[in-house]
Design an enzyme around this catalytic site. Structure first.
Site, PDB file in Angstrom:
ATOM      1  N   SER A 154       1.043  -1.363  -0.102  1.00 26.50           N
ATOM      2  CA  SER A 154       0.401  -0.188  -0.213  1.00 26.50           C
ATOM      3  C   SER A 154       0.987   1.153  -0.126  1.00 26.50           C
ATOM      4  O   SER A 154       1.391   1.404   1.191  1.00 26.50           O
ATOM      5  CB  SER A 154      -1.363   0.120   1.493  1.00 26.50           C
ATOM      6  OG  SER A 154      -1.288   1.409   1.261  1.00 26.50           O
ATOM      7  N   HIS A 208      -1.573  -1.432  -4.079  1.00 25.41           N
ATOM      8  CA  HIS A 208      -2.483  -1.201  -3.573  1.00 25.41           C
ATOM      9  C   HIS A 208      -2.184   0.533  -3.597  1.00 25.41           C
ATOM     10  O   HIS A 208      -1.913   0.733  -3.075  1.00 25.41           O
ATOM     11  CB  HIS A 208      -2.623  -1.680  -2.592  1.00 25.41           C
ATOM     12  CG  HIS A 208      -3.791  -1.746  -1.712  1.00 25.41           C
ATOM     13  ND1 HIS A 208      -4.839  -2.597  -1.751  1.00 25.41           N
ATOM     14  CD2 HIS A 208      -4.430  -0.760  -0.472  1.00 25.41           C
ATOM     15  CE1 HIS A 208      -5.663  -2.067  -0.769  1.00 25.41           C
ATOM     16  NE2 HIS A 208      -6.057  -1.338  -0.736  1.00 25.41           N
ATOM     17  N   ASP A 254      -4.936   4.265  -2.075  1.00 28.95           N
ATOM     18  CA  ASP A 254      -5.981   4.368  -1.449  1.00 28.95           C
ATOM     19  C   ASP A 254      -6.952   5.117  -1.428  1.00 28.95           C
ATOM     20  O   ASP A 254      -5.726   6.390  -1.291  1.00 28.95           O
ATOM     21  CB  ASP A 254      -5.348   3.479  -0.007  1.00 28.95           C
ATOM     22  CG  ASP A 254      -4.588   2.707   0.914  1.00 28.95           C
ATOM     23  OD1 ASP A 254      -6.231   1.582   0.863  1.00 28.95           O
ATOM     24  OD2 ASP A 254      -4.606   2.444   1.312  1.00 28.95           O
ATOM     25  N   MET A 302      -9.016   7.930  -0.054  1.00 31.23           N
ATOM     26  CA  MET A 302      -9.582   8.303   1.019  1.00 31.23           C
ATOM     27  C   MET A 302     -10.768   9.947   1.024  1.00 31.23           C
ATOM     28  O   MET A 302      -9.899  10.565   0.277  1.00 31.23           O
ATOM     29  CB  MET A 302      -8.922   8.662   1.935  1.00 31.23           C
ATOM     30  CG  MET A 302      -8.446   7.281   2.860  1.00 31.23           C
ATOM     31  SD  MET A 302      -7.559   7.555   3.817  1.00 31.23           S
ATOM     32  CE  MET A 302      -6.731   5.323   3.698  1.00 31.23           C
ATOM     33  N   HIS A 306      -8.446   1.123  -3.700  1.00 33.05           N
ATOM     34  CA  HIS A 306      -9.484   1.727  -2.769  1.00 33.05           C
ATOM     35  C   HIS A 306      -9.592   2.266  -3.055  1.00 33.05           C
ATOM     36  O   HIS A 306      -9.733   2.896  -2.298  1.00 33.05           O
ATOM     37  CB  HIS A 306      -8.620   0.187  -1.774  1.00 33.05           C
ATOM     38  CG  HIS A 306      -9.507  -0.246  -0.529  1.00 33.05           C
ATOM     39  ND1 HIS A 306      -8.970   0.054   0.954  1.00 33.05           N
ATOM     40  CD2 HIS A 306     -10.973   0.268  -0.019  1.00 33.05           C
ATOM     41  CE1 HIS A 306      -9.960  -0.316   1.568  1.00 33.05           C
ATOM     42  NE2 HIS A 306     -10.672  -0.389   1.090  1.00 33.05           N
ATOM     43  N   MET A 309     -11.683   4.137  -0.196  1.00 27.85           N
ATOM     44  CA  MET A 309     -12.767   4.464   0.961  1.00 27.85           C
ATOM     45  C   MET A 309     -13.796   5.844   1.063  1.00 27.85           C
ATOM     46  O   MET A 309     -13.510   6.910   1.363  1.00 27.85           O
ATOM     47  CB  MET A 309     -11.705   4.592   1.630  1.00 27.85           C
ATOM     48  CG  MET A 309     -11.499   3.048   2.498  1.00 27.85           C
ATOM     49  SD  MET A 309      -9.361   3.029   3.024  1.00 27.85           S
ATOM     50  CE  MET A 309      -8.643   3.582   1.781  1.00 27.85           C
ATOM     51  N   MET A 314     -11.288  -5.791   5.617  1.00 27.63           N
ATOM     52  CA  MET A 314     -10.599  -5.040   6.044  1.00 27.63           C
ATOM     53  C   MET A 314      -9.911  -5.231   7.763  1.00 27.63           C
ATOM     54  O   MET A 314     -11.091  -5.846   8.850  1.00 27.63           O
ATOM     55  CB  MET A 314     -11.057  -3.517   6.677  1.00 27.63           C
ATOM     56  CG  MET A 314     -11.832  -2.999   5.387  1.00 27.63           C
ATOM     57  SD  MET A 314      -9.998  -1.970   4.873  1.00 27.63           S
ATOM     58  CE  MET A 314      -8.832  -0.941   5.620  1.00 27.63           C
ATOM     59  N   ASP A 330      -6.097  -5.945   4.782  1.00 27.10           N
ATOM     60  CA  ASP A 330      -6.118  -5.120   4.560  1.00 27.10           C
ATOM     61  C   ASP A 330      -5.879  -4.188   6.351  1.00 27.10           C
ATOM     62  O   ASP A 330      -7.198  -4.318   6.503  1.00 27.10           O
ATOM     63  CB  ASP A 330      -6.867  -4.345   3.212  1.00 27.10           C
ATOM     64  CG  ASP A 330      -5.884  -2.565   3.303  1.00 27.10           C
ATOM     65  OD1 ASP A 330      -5.190  -2.771   3.910  1.00 27.10           O
ATOM     66  OD2 ASP A 330      -6.155  -2.025   2.751  1.00 27.10           O
TER      67      ASP A 330
HETATM   68  C1  DX5 Z   1      -6.319   1.909   5.799  1.00 25.54           C
HETATM   69  C2  DX5 Z   1      -5.961   1.462   4.555  1.00 25.54           C
HETATM   70  C3  DX5 Z   1      -4.535   0.665   4.102  1.00 25.54           C
HETATM   71  C4  DX5 Z   1      -3.654   0.800   4.820  1.00 25.54           C
HETATM   72  C5  DX5 Z   1      -2.645  -0.494   5.270  1.00 25.54           C
HETATM   73  O1  DX5 Z   1      -7.329   2.601   5.767  1.00 25.54           O
HETATM   74  O2  DX5 Z   1      -6.841   0.738   3.602  1.00 25.54           O
HETATM   75  O3  DX5 Z   1      -4.420   0.023   2.921  1.00 25.54           O
HETATM   76  O4  DX5 Z   1      -3.063   1.592   3.767  1.00 25.54           O
HETATM   77  O5  DX5 Z   1      -1.198   0.295   6.085  1.00 25.54           O
HETATM   78  P1  DX5 Z   1      -0.757  -0.882   7.347  1.00 25.54           P
HETATM   79  O6  DX5 Z   1      -0.038  -1.832   6.380  1.00 25.54           O
HETATM   80  O7  DX5 Z   1       0.335   0.349   7.646  1.00 25.54           O
HETATM   81  O8  DX5 Z   1      -2.086  -1.339   8.098  1.00 25.54           O
HETATM   82 ZN    ZN Z   2      -6.461  -0.438   1.755  1.00 25.02          ZN
END
Ligand code: DX5
Ligand code: ZN
Length: 217
Positions: free
Chosen positions: A9, A34, A36, A38, A67, A69, A138, A176
């Site tokens: 990620s 990956h 993310d 947000m 991903h 969110m 998650m 994740d």
């Molecule tokens: C959290 C993300 C993850 C995050 C994981 O909301 O969806 O993908 O980057 O990070 P680590 O591996 O540090 O928990």
């Molecule tokens: Zn993620």
């Protein structure tokens, strides 16, 4: 043994030198990147979006695992696909018409996946599991990297693995949040296929080595 994949990620990458981290992933044993996204509404944090993905896709040699969110993913599916997404994951908690959203993603010719927050039960997948390419579980509350792994995830993964087998499917299971050598090993044993890992990989002296080590089991 089932297929096992690693998706670093880049939320934990160094944004002042992102090219270097992407090149490290290109040269590593990682399978996907990956990404993310947000929105500060569905999750209490804001990350990055479409223009950065588009730039990354010009140098990434690995498929981009997006991903989302975000509270309202439907209008952004085509833009993310056009920016280079190979997979789009939406949260079950954000999609009142999940079957329509998943089919729409598939119509774009890419993988379509659904994500469950830690409190959302595996049973909620019963009617959608045969349509999705992958389920993302998650193992932390989404929004931030570097959080502590939630232990109940192991039994959730095992339960989902059973559901997938009992329906004769080959849906992938991705997990994740809070993944390191110890949690990663137990997740693979419980039936996961894809491990997403951010801080464990990037906050390390040798990220490429950590990627390889996660695949050792
Ligand atoms: C959290 C993300 C993850 C995050 C994981 O909301 O969806 O993908 O980057 O990070 P680590 O591996 O540090 O928990
Ligand atoms: Zn993620």
């Amino acid at each position: 043994m089932m297929n096992r994949y690693i998706a670093p990620s880049i939320l934990s990458a160094n944004f002042l030198d992102l090219r270097k981290d992407i090149e490290m992933i290109n040269q590593s044993e990682a399978h996907w990147i990956h990404y993310d996204v947000m929105d500060g509404v569905f999750v209490p944090n804001i990350s990055f979006g479409i223009p950065i993905l588009k730039q990354l896709s010009t140098i990434s040699e690995k498929p981009l695992d997006v991903h989302l969110m975000i509270a309202d993913p439907d209008p952004y599916i085509i833009p993310f696909k056009e920016a280079g997404a190979a997979n789009i994951t939406v949260h079950i908690e954000t999609c009142p018409h999940l079957n329509r959203t998943i089919n729409f993603i598939k119509e774009q010719g890419i993988m379509a996946s659904v994500c469950l927050n830690p409190h959302t039960s595996i049973e909620s997948l019963e009617e959608i599991i045969s349509v999705v390419d992958m389920v993302l579980i998650m193992s932390v509350n989404p929004g931030f990297g570097g959080q502590t792994f939630i232990e109940a995830t192991y039994s959730k993964v095992a339960k989902l693995r059973k559901m997938i087998y009992s329906q004769g499917l080959n849906t992938l299971i991705e997990v994740d949040g809070g993944i390191n050598m110890e949690t990663g090993k137990r997740l693979f044993e419980a039936g996961a296929n894809v491990l997403v890992s951010g801080s464990y990989i990037f906050h390390s002296e040798n990220p490429g080595k950590r990627i390889s080590e996660l695949l050792l089991f």
